[in-house]
Structure formats: structure tokens, C-alpha cells
Enzyme design. Structure first.
Site, short mmCIF file in Angstrom:
data_model
loop_
_atom_site.label_atom_id
_atom_site.label_comp_id
_atom_site.label_asym_id
_atom_site.label_seq_id
_atom_site.Cartn_x
_atom_site.Cartn_y
_atom_site.Cartn_z
N SER A 39 0.87 -1.18 0.00
CA SER A 39 0.00 0.00 0.00
C SER A 39 0.91 1.23 0.00
CB SER A 39 -0.89 0.01 1.25
OG SER A 39 -0.09 0.18 2.41
N ASP A 77 -0.79 -1.58 -4.15
CA ASP A 77 -2.17 -1.86 -3.75
C ASP A 77 -2.92 -0.54 -3.53
OD1 ASP A 77 -4.33 -3.44 -2.98
OD2 ASP A 77 -3.68 -3.59 -0.90
N HIS A 78 -4.09 -0.41 -4.10
CA HIS A 78 -4.91 0.81 -3.96
C HIS A 78 -4.13 2.08 -4.23
CE1 HIS A 78 -8.67 -0.98 -2.76
NE2 HIS A 78 -7.95 -1.85 -2.10
N HIS A 123 -12.49 -4.31 3.67
CA HIS A 123 -11.15 -4.48 4.23
C HIS A 123 -11.26 -4.63 5.75
CE1 HIS A 123 -9.76 -2.22 0.49
NE2 HIS A 123 -9.13 -3.37 0.45
N GLY A 124 -10.31 -5.36 6.32
CA GLY A 124 -10.29 -5.50 7.78
C GLY A 124 -11.20 -6.61 8.25
N HIS A 153 -10.79 -8.20 -3.12
CA HIS A 153 -10.09 -7.53 -2.02
C HIS A 153 -10.75 -7.93 -0.70
CE1 HIS A 153 -7.53 -4.37 -4.03
NE2 HIS A 153 -8.15 -4.93 -5.05
N GLY A 158 -9.79 -10.28 1.60
CA GLY A 158 -9.89 -11.74 1.71
C GLY A 158 -9.92 -12.26 3.14
N ASN A 196 -4.33 -9.28 3.89
CA ASN A 196 -3.44 -8.40 4.64
C ASN A 196 -3.72 -8.50 6.14
OD1 ASN A 196 -1.64 -6.44 5.45
ND2 ASN A 196 -2.79 -4.72 4.66
N THR A 197 -4.96 -8.16 6.54
CA THR A 197 -5.31 -8.11 7.96
C THR A 197 -5.03 -9.44 8.67
OG1 THR A 197 -7.05 -6.53 7.40
CG2 THR A 197 -7.17 -7.54 9.58
#
Length: 287
Positions: free
Chosen positions: A49, A84-85, A177-178, A207, A209, A231-232
Site C-alpha cells: 500500500s 495496492d490501492h 477491508h479489515g 479484495h 480476503g 493483509n489483515t
């Protein structure tokens, strides 16, 4: 050597599996993900990111670290280094720094502006053999200051962006996300099927996941998702393992305070999470 994500995602789409994009935050993260990909003979995408890029001392530093590891760890599986983003400017900076793949997130612009900016980046990336991801319909939650409400993309708008010649497309299908809240309605497979119908061969990206049930992940892959971002989940696993080590007082035993020992359980936890995801996505032995 870093590669564009195009070939690995085209193969994934044809053979109905997905390649994981695992976001990196520092040396431990990068090493853990690369070693796991090599051990499992899986292609992999390292996501960065803009916030993490800044934290790791800029995109040139990230490229240097990743290229150094590919060499020193003898990594032979396909690896893409992906923004990313990304903003429009961020994408250009990553291209100049040596990234092999970028995402331009124009989902918060009116569709006409998203198209115009994406078009410019298609011209730039295609000349250089770099893969490009675009997004339609904001992904919910927050990713390094980029906030989205979790809307479902308009399939016709998806087709307009896909037709510009991007490599892959992230379409909002109710994903966030998260951590997912208890009242989350789940993925909109209706939207995904409609997007897939309009975009054909285009690899689709999921996105957020982390926390999506395994059966939903598998269904999404069957409907054309070829890249899944994680990611999280790695962050939570790393934090839990590090907390356990310190709460057990291990850092006070001998040289337990040595960062190589202190960070080892967290690094192993990232590896375990990546392995679990690669197995779920079906990318093991697909390098």
C-alpha cells in the site's frame, strides 16, 4: 526476477484457482511470504500500500529489498511486486521505482474520470510490460486511509474499464477491508456473475480476503476470481504470536530480547497463514 502478474493470473483464470496477494510491511513479512511461496511452489503477488511503502522508506527501498531477497533466497517461483490501492501519482512513482505491477484505484472518481486516468496508465504500463489492476465500486472498510463503503459495482461500468485493456479488475461485491462485522451480508455472487459475464476472460480480483468463509472463497473462484488479497489476517496472526511470546516472558529469558528471536514466532505465524491461504486458493504447485 520480478514478473508482471499477467501470465500467472491468466493461467489461474483458465484453470480455476486464485493467486494470493499478500501485503508486505517489513523485512519479516516479505521473507515469510517469499519462503512459503517457494516451499509450496506457488506463484505469489507481494502487495504494497502507499502507506506501507512510505513506512518502508519509499518504493525504491522496497524494490531493492525484494530483488535482494529473490536473489539471496534463490526464489524461482513467479513473483510480482504490486502497488495496492494506488493513486494516479503513486502508480507512476512505483512504475519508475521498478514495480512489476500496479493498481490504480479510481473507484472514488466519477466513472468518466476513472476511465480517462486508467486509459493513460494502460498506455504507460503496456509499453513496459507491467500489469495493471483497476477498480470499480469501492471496497468497504479502510485500507491505509482509503475508505470505501462496500458497494456493489455496476457490471456495465466494469465492462467499460475492462475494455480499456487493464490486466485485472477489482469489482466491489459487498467485500470489505479489515475484520468483517457480525451483521455482514456476505458476498454478492449475483453481482460477481454479472461482472464475469460482461468482462469475459478478464481475471477478477477479490479484495478484503480476511474473514471471508472458505466456501464463499471457493465459489468466488468458480465465478472468475483469480486474485485474492490478504493483509489483515497476517497482521492479526503476527500480533497474536508476538503477544504470546512476550506474555510468556520469553523475551526475558537469555537473549530472548534479540529481535531475531522476538520476531520469529510472528514470522512463523505469517508463514502458517500464507500456507493456509495458498492451499485454499488452489495455487500450490502451480508455479
Amino acid at each position: 526476477m520480478l514478473v508482471s502478474a499477467k501470465e500467472m493470473l491468466t493461467k489461474a483464470k483458465q484453470n480455476k484457482y486464485a493467486v494470493g496477494q499478500f501485503n508486505i510491511n517489513n523485512l519479516e513479512w516479505t521473507k515469510a511470504i517469499l519462503q512459503t511461496a517457494q516451499e509450496l511452489n506457488s506463484p505469489v503477488i507481494l502487495g504494497v500500500s502507499e502507506g506501507a511503502g512510505k513506512y518502508m522508506c519509499g518504493y525504491t527501498t522496497v524494490v531493492g529489498m525484494v530483488n535482494g531477497m529473490l536473489n539471496e533466497l534463490n526464489i524461482t517461483v513467479p513473483v510480482a511486486l504490486h502497488l495496492d490501492h494506488g493513486t494516479y501519482e503513486g502508480a507512476k512513482q512505483c512504475i519508475a521505482a521498478g514495480f512489476s505491477s500496479v493498481m490504480f484505484d479510481g473507484s472514488h472518481y466519477p466513472i468518466e474520470e476513472n476511465i480517462a486516468k486508467t486509459k493513460e496508465l494502460v498506455e504507460l504500463t503496456s509499453k513496459l510490460g507491467i500489469s495493471l489492476e483497476a477498480e470499480v465500486g469501492a471496497i468497504g472498510g479502510e485500507e491505509d486511509g482509503v475508505i470505501g463503503a462496500g458497494e456493489c459495482a455496476d457490471p456495465d461500468e466494469c465492462k467499460m474499464i475492462a475494455d480499456l485493456g487493464v490486466t485485472m479488475l477489482a469489482a466491489g461485491i459487498g467485500n470489505i477491508h479489515g475484520k468483517y462485522p457480525a451483521n455482514w451480508k456476505g458476498l454478492s455472487f449475483e453481482t460477481l456473475a454479472a461482472v464475469q459475464e460482461k468482462t469475459g476472460e478478464m481475471p477478477l480480483v477479490l479484495h478484503g480476503g480476511t474473514g471471508i468463509p472458505a466456501d464463499m472463497i471457493k465459489k468466488a473462484i468458480s465465478l472468475g476470481v483469480s486474485k485474492i488479497n490478504v493483509n489483515t489476517e497476517c497482521q492479526l496472526a503476527f500480533a497474536a504470536a508476538t503477544r504470546k511470546y512476550i506474555e510468556a516472558g520469553k523475551d526475558l529469558e537469555g537473549k530472548g530480547f534479540d529481535p531475531r528471536k522476538l520476531l520469529a514466532p510472528g514470522t512463523q505465524a505469517i508463514k502458517d497463514t500464507v500456507k493456509e491461504k495458498m492451499e485454499l486458493f488452489g495455487s500450490v504447485n502451480k508455479a
